[in-house]
Design a protein around this motif. Structure first.
Motif, PDB file in Angstrom:
ATOM      1  N   SER A  37       1.053   1.708   6.784  1.00 51.86           N
ATOM      2  CA  SER A  37       0.844   0.463   7.518  1.00 51.86           C
ATOM      3  C   SER A  37       0.178   0.757   8.839  1.00 51.86           C
ATOM      4  N   ALA A  38      -0.468  -0.270   9.371  1.00 49.72           N
ATOM      5  CA  ALA A  38      -1.048  -0.149  10.701  1.00 49.72           C
ATOM      6  C   ALA A  38       0.007  -0.527  11.711  1.00 49.72           C
ATOM      7  N   SER A  39       0.246   0.290  12.687  1.00 39.93           N
ATOM      8  CA  SER A  39       1.300   0.019  13.658  1.00 39.93           C
ATOM      9  C   SER A  39       0.840   0.452  15.029  1.00 39.93           C
ATOM     10  N   GLY A  40       1.328  -0.271  16.036  1.00 41.69           N
ATOM     11  CA  GLY A  40       0.993   0.073  17.400  1.00 41.69           C
ATOM     12  C   GLY A  40       1.924   1.139  17.963  1.00 41.69           C
ATOM     13  N   GLY A  41       2.862   1.653  17.151  1.00 42.67           N
ATOM     14  CA  GLY A  41       3.836   2.623  17.627  1.00 42.67           C
ATOM     15  C   GLY A  41       3.300   4.029  17.645  1.00 42.67           C
ATOM     16  N   PHE A  81       0.816  -1.212   0.000  1.00 45.40           N
ATOM     17  CA  PHE A  81       0.000   0.000   0.000  1.00 45.40           C
ATOM     18  C   PHE A  81       0.853   1.267   0.000  1.00 45.40           C
ATOM     19  N   SER A  82       2.055   1.207   0.577  1.00 44.63           N
ATOM     20  CA  SER A  82       2.898   2.402   0.612  1.00 44.63           C
ATOM     21  C   SER A  82       3.319   2.816  -0.790  1.00 44.63           C
ATOM     22  N   SER A 137       7.035   3.268   4.637  1.00 41.11           N
ATOM     23  CA  SER A 137       7.279   2.958   3.235  1.00 41.11           C
ATOM     24  C   SER A 137       8.409   1.961   3.038  1.00 41.11           C
ATOM     25  N   ASP A 138       9.069   1.545   4.107  1.00 39.52           N
ATOM     26  CA  ASP A 138      10.231   0.670   3.976  1.00 39.52           C
ATOM     27  C   ASP A 138       9.820  -0.789   4.066  1.00 39.52           C
ATOM     28  N   LEU A 139       9.953  -1.513   2.961  1.00 40.49           N
ATOM     29  CA  LEU A 139       9.666  -2.947   2.962  1.00 40.49           C
ATOM     30  C   LEU A 139      10.936  -3.775   2.866  1.00 40.49           C
ATOM     31  N   SER A 140      12.087  -3.163   3.070  1.00 42.47           N
ATOM     32  CA  SER A 140      13.334  -3.910   2.946  1.00 42.47           C
ATOM     33  C   SER A 140      13.563  -4.781   4.163  1.00 42.47           C
ATOM     34  N   SER A 141      14.503  -5.726   4.014  1.00 40.82           N
ATOM     35  CA  SER A 141      14.794  -6.672   5.089  1.00 40.82           C
ATOM     36  C   SER A 141      15.479  -6.004   6.262  1.00 40.82           C
TER      37      SER A 141
END
Length: 333
Positions: A303-307, A296-297, A314-318
């Motif tokens: 993203s949904a995050s509890g932070g 989605f980014s 936007s970061d999907l890297s490892s």
């Protein structure tokens, strides 16, 4: 003529061994594991869509084709997620549609290990297109019954479990049709069969070779009605979670390769190619599969995050907590 007839016989045996039910032949299953194990949806910190298209046995008219679309959306906290899945399968003059929704909830088993449980519910529909039928006998009663009967729709129920850690992941799912029998009738003609229950077991390992290279073996074991078993195995060599190359094999001894790339964050593209073994090679032809995963980014979402909300969605890297293969969506910490 002999080649065509023998090809159709092999294709028919293959089609009925799959029973058409989400035996969806997905070679690159490791890229989006929630297709096989819906509970895996709760392990992704960002929503995404994945699409797959494959065509089996290109040299055979009416060969099986699968088109799938799978979407995952994290819930309002880091423990929940929702998923939606759709598959269309065409084999000869048979057309099947399978769609279901998933709810998954995750529990932390440690600082880096997570267990999730998922339940899914949807429908399975099958119909037959008379315009695509090839007759050996125009008076075949079973073919007539199949073609002129209305589509049959059944409820599709699933339960799944998935566990992930930085160096490995595993999961199990089971599918059940409460009414597995499909009956078709047209005046005095009748035909029927059953779509069996299906179970899948998935296991994968992430073995770091150095800071840039990771070896990623995985296996998918499937079973119909706790009787007929099949397997898919694959091993990828991944470079910085940007490019990967792999080899695959299945229970029919069809072997081939796969390749994938992440052209940008949150976007994955993959391709696989397999060749049937022995006599099948000349009769059936190769197998191709294309896949794409878009987070989605990449579309301007997050993203949904509890932070605190200050993270970079936007970061999907490892990273060190990532348990995925190739370009799979990132895991929640």
């Amino acid at each position: 003529m002999k080649k065509i007839t023998l090809s159709l016989v092999i294709l028919t045996q293959f089609a009925f061994s799959l029973k058409a039910q989400m035996g969806a032949r997905i070679d690159q299953y490791y890229l989006d594991r929630s297709i096989l194990i819906p509970a895996a949806a709760a392990h992704n910190e960002e929503g995404y869509f994945s699409t797959y298209y494959n065509k089996l046995f290109l040299d055979v008219p009416g060969a099986p084709q699968h088109t799938t679309i799978n979407g995952v959306m994290p819930g309002g906290n880091e423990n929940t997620a929702f998923g939606i899945f759709y598959m269309k399968e065409n084999i000869a003059f048979s057309e099947m549609h399978n769609a279901y929704a998933t709810y998954a909830y995750a529990f932390k088993l440690g600082s880096e290990t997570k267990l999730s449980l998922g339940i899914s519910a949807g429908v399975l529909s099958q119909n037959f297109d008379a315009t695509k039928a090839v007759y050996y006998d125009e008076n075949d009663a079973k073919i007539t019954a199949l073609m002129f009967s209305p589509p049959v729709v059944r409820a599709d129920l699933r339960a799944s479990m998935y566990i992930s850690a930085p160096k490995w992941y595993t999961g199990f799912s089971i599918t059940r049709l409460p009414s597995p029998r499909f009956d078709y009738s047209y005046y005095n003609y009748a035909a029927s069969y059953e779509l069996q229950s299906q179970a899948n077991f998935l296991l994968g390992i992430n073995a770091s070779i150095d800071d840039d290279l990771t070896l990623q073996p995985s296996v998918n074991l499937g079973m119909y009605n706790w009787d007929y078993m099949y397997f898919q195995a694959n091993v990828n060599l991944d470079y910085k979670d940007k490019v990967w190359l792999g080899l695959g094999l299945n229970h029919l001894w069809q072997a081939g390769f796969n390749v994938g790339v992440k052209p940008q964050d949150a976007v994955t593209v993959g391709y696989s190619f397999k060749i049937p073994d022995g006599q099948q090679r000349g009769l059936l032809g190769p197998i191709h599969e294309f896949t794409a995963i878009i987070g989605f980014s990449a579309l301007g979402g997050g993203s949904a995050s509890g932070g605190s909300g200050s993270g970079d969605d936007s970061d999907l890297s490892s990273d060190g907590d990532y348990d995925g293969e190739g370009g799979s969506p990132s895991e929640r910490p």
